[in-house]
Design a protein around this motif. Structure first.
Motif, short mmCIF file in Angstrom:
data_model
loop_
_atom_site.label_atom_id
_atom_site.label_comp_id
_atom_site.label_asym_id
_atom_site.label_seq_id
_atom_site.Cartn_x
_atom_site.Cartn_y
_atom_site.Cartn_z
N ASP A 151 7.36 -55.94 44.24
CA ASP A 151 8.56 -56.75 44.15
C ASP A 151 9.77 -55.90 44.49
O ASP A 151 9.94 -54.81 43.92
N PRO A 152 10.61 -56.35 45.43
CA PRO A 152 11.74 -55.52 45.85
C PRO A 152 12.86 -55.43 44.82
O PRO A 152 13.69 -54.54 44.90
N GLY A 153 12.89 -56.32 43.86
CA GLY A 153 14.01 -56.34 42.93
C GLY A 153 15.23 -56.92 43.60
O GLY A 153 15.30 -57.06 44.82
N ARG A 154 16.19 -57.28 42.82
CA ARG A 154 17.40 -57.92 43.37
C ARG A 154 18.20 -57.00 44.29
O ARG A 154 18.76 -57.45 45.27
N ASP A 155 18.23 -55.71 43.99
CA ASP A 155 19.04 -54.78 44.80
C ASP A 155 18.48 -54.60 46.20
O ASP A 155 19.24 -54.46 47.16
N ASP A 156 17.16 -54.57 46.35
CA ASP A 156 16.54 -54.33 47.65
C ASP A 156 16.21 -55.61 48.41
O ASP A 156 15.75 -55.56 49.55
N ARG A 157 16.44 -56.75 47.78
CA ARG A 157 16.10 -58.03 48.42
C ARG A 157 16.82 -58.22 49.76
O ARG A 157 16.17 -58.61 50.75
N PRO A 158 18.12 -57.97 49.88
CA PRO A 158 18.77 -58.15 51.18
C PRO A 158 18.21 -57.24 52.27
O PRO A 158 18.08 -57.66 53.42
N VAL A 159 17.85 -56.02 51.91
CA VAL A 159 17.29 -55.08 52.88
C VAL A 159 15.94 -55.59 53.37
O VAL A 159 15.64 -55.57 54.57
N LEU A 160 15.11 -56.06 52.44
CA LEU A 160 13.80 -56.59 52.80
C LEU A 160 13.93 -57.85 53.63
O LEU A 160 13.23 -58.02 54.64
N ALA A 161 14.83 -58.74 53.27
CA ALA A 161 15.05 -59.96 54.04
C ALA A 161 15.49 -59.64 55.47
O ALA A 161 15.03 -60.28 56.42
N GLN A 162 16.35 -58.65 55.64
CA GLN A 162 16.80 -58.26 56.97
C GLN A 162 15.66 -57.66 57.78
O GLN A 162 15.52 -57.94 58.98
N ALA A 163 14.83 -56.85 57.14
CA ALA A 163 13.68 -56.25 57.84
C ALA A 163 12.72 -57.33 58.33
O ALA A 163 12.23 -57.28 59.46
N ILE A 164 12.46 -58.34 57.49
CA ILE A 164 11.59 -59.44 57.90
C ILE A 164 12.23 -60.23 59.04
O ILE A 164 11.57 -60.58 60.01
N SER A 165 13.51 -60.49 58.93
CA SER A 165 14.23 -61.20 59.98
C SER A 165 14.13 -60.46 61.31
O SER A 165 13.86 -61.07 62.36
N ASP A 166 14.31 -59.16 61.28
CA ASP A 166 14.22 -58.35 62.50
C ASP A 166 12.82 -58.42 63.11
O ASP A 166 12.67 -58.54 64.33
N LEU A 167 11.79 -58.35 62.26
CA LEU A 167 10.41 -58.43 62.75
C LEU A 167 10.12 -59.79 63.37
O LEU A 167 9.51 -59.88 64.44
N VAL A 168 10.54 -60.85 62.70
CA VAL A 168 10.30 -62.20 63.21
C VAL A 168 10.97 -62.38 64.56
O VAL A 168 10.38 -62.89 65.52
N ARG A 169 12.21 -61.95 64.67
CA ARG A 169 12.95 -62.10 65.93
C ARG A 169 12.33 -61.26 67.04
O ARG A 169 12.24 -61.70 68.18
N ALA A 170 11.86 -60.06 66.72
CA ALA A 170 11.26 -59.18 67.72
C ALA A 170 9.92 -59.71 68.23
O ALA A 170 9.57 -59.48 69.39
N HIS A 171 9.19 -60.42 67.38
CA HIS A 171 7.85 -60.90 67.76
C HIS A 171 7.83 -62.39 68.12
O HIS A 171 6.77 -62.93 68.41
N ARG A 172 8.98 -63.03 68.09
CA ARG A 172 9.06 -64.46 68.36
C ARG A 172 8.47 -64.77 69.72
O ARG A 172 8.71 -64.01 70.64
N LEU B 70 1.61 -62.43 63.38
CA LEU B 70 2.35 -61.33 62.77
C LEU B 70 2.14 -61.41 61.26
O LEU B 70 2.50 -62.41 60.63
N VAL B 71 1.52 -60.38 60.69
CA VAL B 71 1.24 -60.35 59.26
C VAL B 71 2.19 -59.34 58.62
O VAL B 71 2.13 -58.14 58.93
N ILE B 72 3.07 -59.83 57.76
CA ILE B 72 4.05 -59.00 57.08
C ILE B 72 3.65 -58.94 55.61
O ILE B 72 3.59 -59.98 54.94
N THR B 73 3.36 -57.75 55.12
CA THR B 73 2.94 -57.58 53.73
C THR B 73 4.06 -56.98 52.92
O THR B 73 4.60 -55.93 53.26
N VAL B 74 4.41 -57.67 51.85
CA VAL B 74 5.42 -57.19 50.91
C VAL B 74 4.64 -56.52 49.78
O VAL B 74 3.94 -57.17 49.01
N ASP B 75 4.72 -55.20 49.73
CA ASP B 75 4.00 -54.40 48.74
C ASP B 75 4.86 -54.20 47.51
O ASP B 75 5.68 -53.30 47.46
#
Length: 116
Positions: A18-39, A11-16
């Motif tokens: 810098d999300p900045g501090r405000d979008d960091r939690p949203v990005l972290a949750q999206a990555i978490s969801d992808l990792v869990r879905a493809h585990r 699973l290759v996840i590309t962060v295009d």
């Protein structure tokens, strides 16, 4: 801000950008969801900026902490030598070792091989 796909069984996840501090939690949750879905598919996080910011590096480190308890192998690829040094220094040592690569193709091949 985020794209993903499966290449060579990884699973290759590309962060295009810098999300900045405000979008960091949203990005972290999206990555978490992808990792869990493809585990248990191994993961390569690509920081696709010449000089990823603190938020992008932080998200990669957070994903590494998430993947360890899930038993998912994670690597990071970034062109930035400074970001690679930070990732290696700040990686959670209680998890599997975080392997950091300069090239995406090398990261994918090595991560696939390590997961076998």
């Amino acid at each position: 801000m985020l794209s993903y796909g499966v290449e060579q069984g990884v699973l290759v996840i590309t962060v295009d950008g810098d999300p900045g501090r405000d979008d960091r939690p949203v990005l972290a949750q999206a990555i978490s969801d992808l990792v869990r879905a493809h585990r248990p598919t191994p993961v390569v996080i690509v920081l696709d900026e010449p000089a990823p910011g603190d938020a992008a590096v932080g998200v990669a480190l957070q994903a590494h902490r998430l993947c360890g308890p899930l038993g998912v192998l994670v690597s990071v690829a970034t062109h930035s030598a400074a970001a690679r040094r930070i990732l290696e220094a700040e990686a959670d040592t209680d998890c599997t070792r975080l392997v950091v690569h300069a090239r995406v193709d090398t990261a994918i091949a090595a991560t696939f091989a390590a997961a076998m």
